[in-house]
Design an enzyme around this catalytic site. Structure first.
Site, PDB file in Angstrom:
ATOM      1  N   LYS A  53       1.114  -2.940  -3.775  1.00 48.73           N
ATOM      2  CA  LYS A  53      -0.215  -3.142  -3.178  1.00 48.73           C
ATOM      3  C   LYS A  53      -0.834  -1.791  -2.823  1.00 48.73           C
ATOM      4  CE  LYS A  53       1.083  -7.683  -1.493  1.00 48.73           C
ATOM      5  NZ  LYS A  53       1.645  -8.464  -0.401  1.00 48.73           N
ATOM      6  N   GLN A  97       3.193  -8.270   5.848  1.00 47.13           N
ATOM      7  CA  GLN A  97       4.051  -8.676   4.727  1.00 47.13           C
ATOM      8  C   GLN A  97       5.054  -9.731   5.211  1.00 47.13           C
ATOM      9  OE1 GLN A  97       3.699  -7.690   1.422  1.00 47.13           O
ATOM     10  NE2 GLN A  97       5.205  -9.288   1.068  1.00 47.13           N
ATOM     11  N   ASP A 120      -5.483 -11.822   3.636  1.00 49.43           N
ATOM     12  CA  ASP A 120      -4.524 -12.701   2.959  1.00 49.43           C
ATOM     13  C   ASP A 120      -4.984 -14.155   3.007  1.00 49.43           C
ATOM     14  OD1 ASP A 120      -2.402 -11.632   1.585  1.00 49.43           O
ATOM     15  OD2 ASP A 120      -1.130 -11.356   3.350  1.00 49.43           O
TER      16      ASP A 120
END
Ligand code: NAD
Length: 310
Positions: A53, A97, A120
């Site tokens: 990412k 994460q 997200d």
């Protein structure tokens, strides 16, 4: 009939290019889009996802600011980091994460995030907006699947889509997005409680496998000409590979590719789309923040001008 192999890397490259162009336009306004990446612990898969990412962010001219915390970090300390990032105007998106270490409540951490920075799309407000059709960030993997279907010209209007998996990050949001009026698919969700998934997949125009079970979808479960989208990423031990494992999807690729109309490979299918959609969400979060500031300036300027004319 051999399936058309969907090149997720090529579609993702197009999306990344869009993100790069929009990031450059923001840079010209003095704003560098920034994603804060919060990682607790040393899970090898998480480390490699975070590295991918951050590389993609740099490639699109955006900043990835990493906050690496020890696996033993307390929930209160992690919540403190999230609160500080919520307040930091130079941070436009926050990504925590997952999975988090088991002593930390993921829900509490995700809910602590400012939904305006929830790139997200996992915050309950984002999920609510997705279901209700309001503004908000869409979760990257399901959104990436939707874009792949659109870019490949796979018909969804009136199509029967069968999803295998009901997780909060893939299966459930996919069901909500595919049944939106503008997509217009009829959706069936299969999960661990489904007695005979093949009964449904055999009828499906679109199969989306997101169960994390290698070989789950065999050729016998697929209708001739169906679109087969493989979200699964499974590390399978392989002593002949340097890494000691190889990546397999949920689909028995070779035989299914003989029968399907379209198929995504693993790797190189859905995976690159997830990262590309994240970049687009980050740039959008930065655009929203920049427009809010210039809107506020315009509003206060107009108020000042009005005051002068009074
Ligand atoms: P998860 O473990 O949270 O959920 C798996 C789901 O599959 C569950 O809802 C379960 O009910 C269902 N399931 C399990 N066995 C099944 C079976 N035999 N038949 C039907 N349903 C079954 O997983 P997740 O986080 O949703 O991820 C699913 C897979 O997708 C994993 O392999 C993961 O690595 C992968 N993934 C890939 C990306 C990407 O960018 N490519 C992103 C997220 C997840």
């Amino acid at each position: 009939m051999a399936a058309k192999i969907i090149d997720g890397k090529a579609v993702a490259a197009k999306m990344r290019e869009e993100a790069r162009t929009r990031a450059a336009a923001l840079e010209a306004r003095g704003v560098r889009p920034c994603l804060a990446v919060v990682l607790a612990g040393e899970d090898p898969a998480s480390l490699s996802y975070v590295a991918a990412k951050e590389k993609a962010l740099a490639g699109a001219g955006m900043e990835g600011r990493e906050f690496r915390l020890p696996a033993g970090v307390g929930e209160a300390e992690l919540l403190g980091v999230i609160n500080a990032l919520n307040a930091d105007e130079t941070v436009h998106g926050i990504l925590v994460q997952l999975p988090l270490p088991s002593h930390i409540r993921e829900k509490a951490v995700i809910s602590a995030m400012d939904p305006a920075k929830d790139v997200d799309g996992f915050h309950p407000v984002s999920v609510g907006n997705m279901v209700l059709g309001g503004k908000g960030f869409l979760p990257c993997t399901p959104h990436g699947v939707l874009v792949l279907l659109r870019e490949e010209g796979i018909p969804t209007d009136g199509a029967h889509a069968v999803i295998l998996g009901r997780s909060n990050i893939v299966g459930k949001p996919l069901a909500a997005l595919l049944s939106r009026r503008e997509v217009n698919a009829t959706v069936t969700i299969c999960h661990t409680g489904t007695r005979n998934p093949g009964l449904y997949t055999k009828e499906a125009d679109i199969i989306i496998a997101a169960a994390g079970r290698p070989g789950l979808i065999s050729a016998g479960m697929v209708k001739e000409g169906a679109a087969v989208i493989d979200v699964g990423v499974n590390r399978v031990a392989d002593s002949s590979s340097k890494k000691g494992y190889r990546l397999l999807g949920d689909v028995d690729y070779g035989p299914v590719a003989e029968k399907a109309g379209w198929i995504t490979p693993v790797p190189g299918g859905v995976g690159p789309m997830t990262v590309a959609m994240l970049l687009l969400n980050v740039v959008e979060a930065a655009e929203n923040a920049a427009n809010a500031v210039s809107g506020a300036n315009t509003a206060s300027g107009a108020r000042a001008a009005a005051a002068r004319h009074d």
